[in-house]
Structure formats: structure tokens, C-alpha cells
Write a protein that holds these residues in place. Structure first.
Motif: not given
Length: 369
Positions: A106-117
Motif C-alpha cells: 500500500s504505497p499511500n498507507a495511512r497507519w491508524r489502528p485497524l477497526p475491531t468488532t
């Protein structure tokens, strides 16, 4: 864990459900890691010796060991080993061919916490039952049986303590050496792709074959330097070398998967800012693949803990590991006594699994955001 949020968010804005985003975006992006894990599992099965030998299952691996230990024929052992190495080469080629021409970064990655359910109701109970089933049948039941059968046996504590010390030290040294060599091969894979692929073939090679192959060059060294034949350090060096050659794929595949997230633009940017190739690797590639490096160290450490054939052949005199002790007890039909070193292997591996698993989870960019 190392995927960017923006790919999943883009899928959701285009009308995909959570399940659809997982199946059509997250799962395909995880293909390098999934393929690496499957290749390691298949090669581990091909090269396994301890379980199939104890259960009297005839495989190519047991044929290799029998040809050498019973009949003393290295030529026959090599004939049994060649199909194993051929199967490993075929698996590696199929995996690389299937990945050819495709990108997973992912060259334009936005590193934020992944959503969880948060699950509830039947789904929560089902997920819990599934995870507990894996833990119960994979660890609790066999370990519980070993503990129960060993209660009436007084262990040989001095011997177990020495073996545990040897096991931990060899596991740590073997993991560090193997990961360093695998990291160097993975970083140089673009210029030396064949070297990395050939080095990976050792994982499908039984430990006994690796040890027998090392005895030939070791014999030359012993003839040149007669004093080295009785050297304690020489045996340890050969053993570490056998571990590294045998488990190179176990470290190389996760590291290569982690480095696949580094785009050429990242490396070019570092080079454009004045970094050398080694500097770009230290500043960009290694930090991005840090989680993969820890995963590789974990896999190699645990594999060394239970490595048996190579240790039996190459270990110095009176240098027993827990796996060797367990095998000796089992061969003497002292199964209750064999439970103690077997349980100690599990107890040694568990803290490493827990600690490194947390480090891998925390290594994701933006994990603390």
C-alpha cells in the motif's frame, strides 16, 4: 495486522460490507503471508522425523535416517532426500509463480489502528469455542496427559537442568544467527534471487541429512587441524550451522513477506537523501519489516528447541538437549520419564511465544496512535 486502514475504508465507501471488504481486499493483500505460512507448514510436515518415527509411520524422512543409522549408506540416504528437496523446490516455485507480476503493498498507507468488532450472542460464543478448541486439542490435552503420567516419576533434576540450559542457549544463538543470515539474503534477493531460493530448500531437508552432509567438510577440517576433532566448540559450530541451514526458510519466508511492504519509492527516497544501500535498509526496510523479523526469530527458536536428528548426530559428547532426553527416554519405553523434558520444552517456548507475539502486534506502524 500490517495492512493499511485506507484500503478497507475505500472498499466500504464503494458499498462493500465488512465481510466483503475482508474477503475481497484484506485477504488478497495478505496473500504473501498466507502463502509463506502454508509453505512452511508443508515443508515442516515433509521433514518431520520425531513424530513419524515414534508412531512407526514409514516416510521418506524415516527412510533417510534408517539408511544412514542402520545400513550406514550415505548414498541411499541421499536418494531418499532428493525427492524431499525436489518437493520443496516445487512448492517454492509455485508460490513465486503465483505471485509474479502482482503487488501487495500500500504505497499511500495511512497507519491508524485497524477497526475491531465486538461480538455478542451466538457469534461471541462460537468464536470463543473455536479458539478454545484449538488451544485444548493442540496444547491442554496432550500436555495434561504428559503431566498426569509423570506425577509418579521422580525426575532427574540435575540432568534436566543441564539439558534445559543447553536447549535455551542453542535456541537463542540459532535464532539470532539464522535471522541475521536470512535478513541479509532477503535484502539482497533482488540482486541474488537464486541464492535466497536455494537457501530455502533446507527446510524440507531432514535434520539428519543436513548433519550427514556437514560431516564431510567437517572431516576435511579435522584432517587439516587434528586438534579440532576433539574440540567442544567445533561441535557447537557445526550444530549452529546445521540449524541455520535447516531453518533458513523458516526465517526467510516471514522476512521476505514483511519486506514486500517496502515499495521501491521508499528505498529510492532514502537513497536520494544520501543513504547508502545499507543505510536505506537500516532506516527504512528493517523498521518496516521489524514484526516479520521477530516472527522469524520466534519460529526458528521454537524449531531449534525441538530439533532432534541433527542434534543427535552433531552434538558434542555429553551435550544433551531436552529433545534428546525425551527421545532417549521414549526409546527405552520410559514414557512417563519422557514427559518431564517434553513439558519443559513447552514451558520454555510459551514465554517466548507470548512475548514475541506482543512485540509483533506492537510493531505495526501507528499501533500506538
Amino acid at each position: 495486522m500490517n495492512q493499511s486502514v485506507h484500503a478497507l475504508e475505500a472498499a466500504r465507501t464503494l458499498g462493500a460490507t465488512s465481510r466483503g471488504a475482508f474477503l475481497r481486499v484484506a485477504l488478497p493483500l495478505a496473500r504473501p503471508a498466507l502463502a509463506a505460512g502454508m509453505a512452511l507448514a508443508v515443508m515442516e510436515t515433509l521433514a518431520d522425523y520425531g513424530a513419524v518415527q515414534f508412531l512407526a509411520v514409514q516416510t521418506l524422512t524415516t527412510g533417510v535416517v534408517r539408511a544412514w543409522s542402520v545400513y550406514g549408506s550415505t548414498a541411499s540416504a541421499a536418494q531418499f532426500a532428493l525427492p524431499l528437496m525436489g518437493a520443496a523446490a516445487l512448492l517454492m516455485w509455485l508460490e513465486r509463480w503465483g505471485r509474479k507480476g502482482r503487488g501487495f503493498e500500500s504505497p499511500n498507507a495511512r497507519w491508524r489502528p485497524l477497526p475491531t468488532t465486538a461480538l455478542s450472542g451466538v457469534k461471541a460464543w462460537g468464536a470463543t469455542a473455536f479458539c478454545l478448541a484449538l488451544l485444548t486439542f493442540g496444547l491442554l490435552l496432550p500436555a495434561g496427559w504428559l503431566a498426569w503420567s509423570s506425577l509418579d516419576i521422580t525426575p532427574e533434576w540435575p540432568r534436566l537442568q543441564r539439558a534445559a540450559l543447553h536447549t535455551v542457549s542453542m535456541g537463542g544463538i540459532g535464532a539470532v544467527v539464522t535471522v541475521l543470515l536470512a535478513g541479509a539474503l532477503a535484502l539482497g534477493a533482488r540482486t541474488m534471487p537464486l541464492a535466497a531460493r536455494v537457501a530455502s530448500l533446507g527446510y524440507a531437508t531432514p535434520g539428519a541429512v543436513m548433519a550427514i552432509g556437514l560431516l564431510a567438510p567437517a572431516a576435511v577440517i579435522w584432517r587439516i587441524f587434528p586438534g579440532a576433532a576433539s574440540g567442544f566448540g567445533m561441535g557447537l559450530v557445526l550444530l549452529i550451522y546445521a540449524y541455520a541451514a535447516r531453518l533458513m526458510a523458516a526465517a526467510l519466508e516471514p522476512i521476505d513477506s514483511g519486506l514486500s511492504k517496502v515499495t521501491p519509492n521508499m528505498v529510492w527516497a532514502a537513497r536520494g537523501l544520501g543513504r547508502t544501500e545499507a543505510g536505506a535498509a537500516a532506516a527504512v526496510q528493517i523498521p518496516v519489516a521489524w514484526g516479520a523479523l521477530l516472527t522469524a526469530a520466534l519460529v526458528v527458536f521454537i524449531d531449534v528447541l525441538k530439533e532432534l536428528p541433527a542434534t543427535l548426530i552433531l552434538r558434542p559428547f555429553n551435550f544433551d538437549t531436552l529433545a534428546v532426553l525425551a527421545d532417549n527416554y521414549a526409546r527405552d519405553e520410559r514414557l512417563s520419564q519422557a514427559g518431564w523434558p517434553s513439558l519443559m520444552i513447552v514451558l520454555i517456548a510459551l514465554p517466548a511465544v507470548i512475548w514475541l507475539s506482543r512485540k509483533v502486534a506492537a510493531s505495526r506502524p501507528g499501533a500506538d496512535a
